[in-house]
Design a protein around this motif. Structure first.
Motif, PDB file in Angstrom:
ATOM      1  N   LYS A 277       0.834  -1.194   0.000  1.00 35.77           N
ATOM      2  CA  LYS A 277       0.000   0.000   0.000  1.00 35.77           C
ATOM      3  C   LYS A 277       0.875   1.252   0.000  1.00 35.77           C
ATOM      4  CE  LYS A 277      -3.813  -2.275   2.454  1.00 35.77           C
ATOM      5  NZ  LYS A 277      -4.663  -2.353   1.253  1.00 35.77           N
ATOM      6  N   ARG A 278       0.402   2.269  -0.638  1.00 33.03           N
ATOM      7  CA  ARG A 278       1.125   3.541  -0.697  1.00 33.03           C
ATOM      8  C   ARG A 278       0.888   4.306   0.600  1.00 33.03           C
ATOM      9  NH1 ARG A 278      -1.884   5.315  -6.014  1.00 33.03           N
ATOM     10  NH2 ARG A 278      -3.487   4.366  -4.699  1.00 33.03           N
ATOM     11  N   ILE A 279       1.969   4.757   1.214  1.00 33.68           N
ATOM     12  CA  ILE A 279       1.906   5.404   2.519  1.00 33.68           C
ATOM     13  C   ILE A 279       2.136   6.901   2.389  1.00 33.68           C
ATOM     14  CG2 ILE A 279       2.864   5.475   4.845  1.00 33.68           C
ATOM     15  CD1 ILE A 279       1.436   2.832   4.100  1.00 33.68           C
ATOM     16  N   GLY A 280       1.319   7.687   3.081  1.00 29.47           N
ATOM     17  CA  GLY A 280       1.510   9.125   3.155  1.00 29.47           C
ATOM     18  C   GLY A 280       1.842   9.507   4.587  1.00 29.47           C
ATOM     19  N   PHE A 281       2.625  10.583   4.760  1.00 31.54           N
ATOM     20  CA  PHE A 281       2.938  11.029   6.116  1.00 31.54           C
ATOM     21  C   PHE A 281       2.957  12.544   6.164  1.00 31.54           C
ATOM     22  CE2 PHE A 281       4.732  11.464  10.232  1.00 31.54           C
ATOM     23  CZ  PHE A 281       4.434  10.269  10.890  1.00 31.54           C
ATOM     24  N   LEU A 282       2.174  13.088   7.105  1.00 33.38           N
ATOM     25  CA  LEU A 282       2.031  14.524   7.269  1.00 33.38           C
ATOM     26  C   LEU A 282       2.597  14.945   8.623  1.00 33.38           C
ATOM     27  CD1 LEU A 282      -1.735  14.699   6.187  1.00 33.38           C
ATOM     28  CD2 LEU A 282       0.281  14.857   4.691  1.00 33.38           C
TER      29      LEU A 282
ATOM     30  N   MET B 195      12.678   0.416   5.847  1.00 32.12           N
ATOM     31  CA  MET B 195      12.071  -0.907   5.742  1.00 32.12           C
ATOM     32  C   MET B 195      11.372  -1.141   4.405  1.00 32.12           C
ATOM     33  SD  MET B 195      12.993  -2.432   8.412  1.00 32.12           S
ATOM     34  CE  MET B 195      14.448  -1.437   8.687  1.00 32.12           C
ATOM     35  N   GLY B 196      11.554  -0.228   3.462  1.00 35.04           N
ATOM     36  CA  GLY B 196      11.093  -0.469   2.095  1.00 35.04           C
ATOM     37  C   GLY B 196       9.711   0.020   1.749  1.00 35.04           C
ATOM     38  N   HIS B 197       9.090   0.835   2.609  1.00 29.94           N
ATOM     39  CA  HIS B 197       7.758   1.358   2.293  1.00 29.94           C
ATOM     40  C   HIS B 197       7.855   2.491   1.274  1.00 29.94           C
ATOM     41  CE1 HIS B 197       7.178  -0.569   6.238  1.00 29.94           C
ATOM     42  NE2 HIS B 197       5.935  -0.756   5.852  1.00 29.94           N
ATOM     43  N   VAL B 198       6.830   2.616   0.474  1.00 33.26           N
ATOM     44  CA  VAL B 198       6.723   3.719  -0.478  1.00 33.26           C
ATOM     45  C   VAL B 198       5.999   4.849   0.241  1.00 33.26           C
ATOM     46  CG1 VAL B 198       5.776   4.486  -2.678  1.00 33.26           C
ATOM     47  CG2 VAL B 198       6.670   2.154  -2.451  1.00 33.26           C
ATOM     48  N   VAL B 199       6.710   5.956   0.481  1.00 30.02           N
ATOM     49  CA  VAL B 199       6.187   7.019   1.335  1.00 30.02           C
ATOM     50  C   VAL B 199       6.162   8.361   0.603  1.00 30.02           C
ATOM     51  CG1 VAL B 199       6.397   8.194   3.556  1.00 30.02           C
ATOM     52  CG2 VAL B 199       7.178   5.823   3.331  1.00 30.02           C
ATOM     53  N   THR B 200       5.039   9.059   0.730  1.00 29.24           N
ATOM     54  CA  THR B 200       4.906  10.427   0.242  1.00 29.24           C
ATOM     55  C   THR B 200       4.788  11.337   1.449  1.00 29.24           C
ATOM     56  OG1 THR B 200       3.778   9.706  -1.769  1.00 29.24           O
ATOM     57  CG2 THR B 200       3.529  12.017  -1.154  1.00 29.24           C
ATOM     58  N   VAL B 201       5.589  12.397   1.502  1.00 23.42           N
ATOM     59  CA  VAL B 201       5.633  13.244   2.694  1.00 23.42           C
ATOM     60  C   VAL B 201       5.169  14.663   2.407  1.00 23.42           C
ATOM     61  CG1 VAL B 201       7.475  11.906   3.770  1.00 23.42           C
ATOM     62  CG2 VAL B 201       8.063  13.843   2.290  1.00 23.42           C
ATOM     63  N   TRP B 202       4.690  15.311   3.473  1.00 25.68           N
ATOM     64  CA  TRP B 202       4.348  16.733   3.432  1.00 25.68           C
ATOM     65  C   TRP B 202       4.642  17.319   4.799  1.00 25.68           C
ATOM     66  CZ3 TRP B 202       1.227  19.580   6.627  1.00 25.68           C
ATOM     67  CH2 TRP B 202       0.970  20.898   6.244  1.00 25.68           C
ATOM     68  N   ASN B 203       5.120  18.547   4.809  1.00 22.89           N
ATOM     69  CA  ASN B 203       5.334  19.251   6.065  1.00 22.89           C
ATOM     70  C   ASN B 203       5.035  20.720   5.843  1.00 22.89           C
ATOM     71  OD1 ASN B 203       6.437  18.939   8.932  1.00 22.89           O
ATOM     72  ND2 ASN B 203       7.635  20.675   8.176  1.00 22.89           N
ATOM     73  N   ARG B 204       4.518  21.370   6.876  1.00 22.09           N
ATOM     74  CA  ARG B 204       4.184  22.793   6.759  1.00 22.09           C
ATOM     75  C   ARG B 204       5.419  23.600   6.357  1.00 22.09           C
ATOM     76  NH1 ARG B 204       1.870  25.392  12.097  1.00 22.09           N
ATOM     77  NH2 ARG B 204       3.987  24.793  12.722  1.00 22.09           N
ATOM     78  N   THR B 205       6.572  23.260   6.950  1.00 22.67           N
ATOM     79  CA  THR B 205       7.840  23.847   6.524  1.00 22.67           C
ATOM     80  C   THR B 205       8.461  22.903   5.503  1.00 22.67           C
ATOM     81  OG1 THR B 205       8.129  24.764   8.746  1.00 22.67           O
ATOM     82  CG2 THR B 205      10.057  24.762   7.307  1.00 22.67           C
TER      83      THR B 205
END
Length: 481
Positions: A196-201, A217-227
């Protein structure tokens, strides 16, 4: 999975042995986990010792091996000691068998040759079956805790007796795998990441460590941060960049968030280009922030109203534990989301609990942090009182760390205070926020929290002294100014 040291012990009287092939009840060194292990999965220890040590470089594994060696030294001159290595499909573990071995004040003799399938099998605990999700149900119906080592594994306990007094093993025919402990998976790199595609805010003190371990650990991660600049390092490590929370949610199957307080959590979901705009039927949203239960329930309602699936999963720990993948995750809400997050929780934590409906995890985490914050303030008070009465603060710490309250937390926080090192591991402003929310929660059910209220005032004074962005241990400064 890597080998792990342990010893064959006598199981609790009302713990039923798995049916089928012969097996032994084993207690692991270092972790205090327990498991049933099949006879054919045992091999001699000494011939394979060096090979096993070469395979596993983890610090915890080496500490456990050291414990085996120390035990063997003490056993010399007594009864013959034999060590075995379990090579089961769920994990390989080192074991040694002592004959006789005393437990609960009674000597018992365990031998591969002597134990048979005809041994008594009390019926109070249901059989554990490989391939099912196995967990532990508290007798008081507080909730569940997943097996950490394998479908045959019991949760850590200081002795055999509490297992049967406090826990009941249950089965669920979901076909899912059980959640693994970070010390036997993440550290040794043996997690199978979800597809599953993982997002992190949110890439603060806690979120940064979590994302780093997800990527490792090999996860596909999309990130966002206010800064946005905080995303750069993770982009270099292989993460993808989302321009807004809504975009991350729309791109991903499961999106985690970890922000500072209830207002930030609400704004992230309900604000412009927020999470809610990206939610579609089936999308999963996991709130990891420590907030009040009212905020959690509100967010759960708005997410599910759009067809989304909601889980709260605040974490107990610090920046260092987050970096090490050793957080404790307390989850509540949609059980199926909890199971879908299995590999993610393995990557970021050493254990996870599922405790029922949304709101329960927020309540539990506030209570945990209330206790921690109050304790930290008390330790600071003790250190300053020692100084005021002419006592050595270092001697106070040395004595404290040899007594019943000895812990890594106490030692690290006190050493930091004595060294004047208040680099944040858990922000003082955040523990004060947690105390405030816990006190409010107590008020809502007419339950007194005088100790937390007193501690809260000390943290408020520390904040007035410009300690908000320092570590919680900077509460010490409230007593010396």
């Amino acid at each position: 999975y890597p080998p792990w040291p342990g010893k064959i012990v006598s199981p609790p009287k009302d713990l039923k042995k798995p049916r089928g092939k012969k097996c032994f009840f084993v207690k692991f060194f270092g972790t205090e986990d327990h498991a049933w292990i099949k006879v054919e999965q045992l091999k001699p220890y000494h011939p394979h010792k060096e090979e096993m040590i070469k395979i596993n470089k983890g610090k915890r594994f080496q500490q456990a091996v050291d414990a085996v060696e120390e035990y063997l030294k003490k056993a010399k001159g007594k009864d013959q000691v034999r060590i075995f290595t379990n090579l089961c499909s769920y994990f390989r573990a080192l074991f040694h068998e002592i004959k006789p071995f005393c437990t609960h004040g009674e000597c018992v003799s365990l031998s591969l040759k002597e134990q048979t399938d005809s041994d008594p099998e009390p019926s109070s605990v249901r059989r554990l079956v490989a391939g099912t999700v196995t967990g532990f149900k508290w007798e008081s119906s507080v909730g569940y805790i997943h097996s950490l080592k394998s479908p045959f594994s019991l949760q850590p306990a200081s002795s055999m007796e509490p297992i049967t007094k406090r826990l009941k093993i249950i089965e669920e025919d979901t076909g899912s795998t059980s959640i693994q402990a970070a010390d036997s998976t993440a550290i040794n790199g043996s997690i199978t990441p979800t597809d599953k595609r993982i997002g992190f805010l949110g890439l603060g003190l806690m979120g940064s460590g979590v994302v780093s371990n997800l990527l490792k650990m090999g996860h596909v991660v999309t990130v966002w941060n206010r800064t946005a600049e905080k995303c750069d390092l993770f982009i270099q490590e292989g993460a993808r960049l989302g321009r807004t929370p809504a975009e991350v949610v729309s791109m991903c199957d499961i999106t985690f968030s970890c922000v500072s307080d209830p207002k930030a959590a609400r704004d992230l979901v309900l604000g412009p280009s927020g999470v809610l705009q990206g939610i579609r039927p089936g999308k999963c949203y996991v709130e990891m922030s420590t907030v009040d239960p009212e905020t959690t329930i509100e967010l759960a309602q708005v997410i599910t109203s759009r067809g989304g699936r909601f889980l709260e999963a605040p974490v107990s720990g610090s920046q260092q534990l987050s970096n090490d993948g050793m957080l404790v995750i307390v989850a509540a809400g949609d059980r199926s989301v909890y199971e879908d997050c299995s590999s993610c929780f393995q990557a970021m934590g050493k254990t996870s609990f599922f405790i029922g409906e949304a709101g329960n995890a927020a309540r539990m985490m506030l209570i945990l942090n209330m206790v921690q914050g109050s304790f930290m303030a008390t330790i600071a008070e003790g250190l300053t009182l020692a100084q005021a009465t002419g006592q050595s603060q270092q001697t106070f710490l040395d004595i404290l760390c040899q007594g019943q309250m000895a812990s890594t937390f106490v030692d690290q926080k006190c050493q930091n205070i004595l060294q004047g090192n208040f680099k944040p591991d858990y922000y003082l402003k955040h523990i004060q926020k947690d105390l405030r929310l816990a006190i409010s929660m107590g008020d809502s059910v007419n339950h007194p929290t005088p100790m937390a209220a007193a501690a809260n005032e000390v943290y408020k004074r520390a904040k007035a002294l410009d300690q908000s962005d320092n570590d919680m241990s900077a509460v010490y400064r409230a007593y010396i100014h």
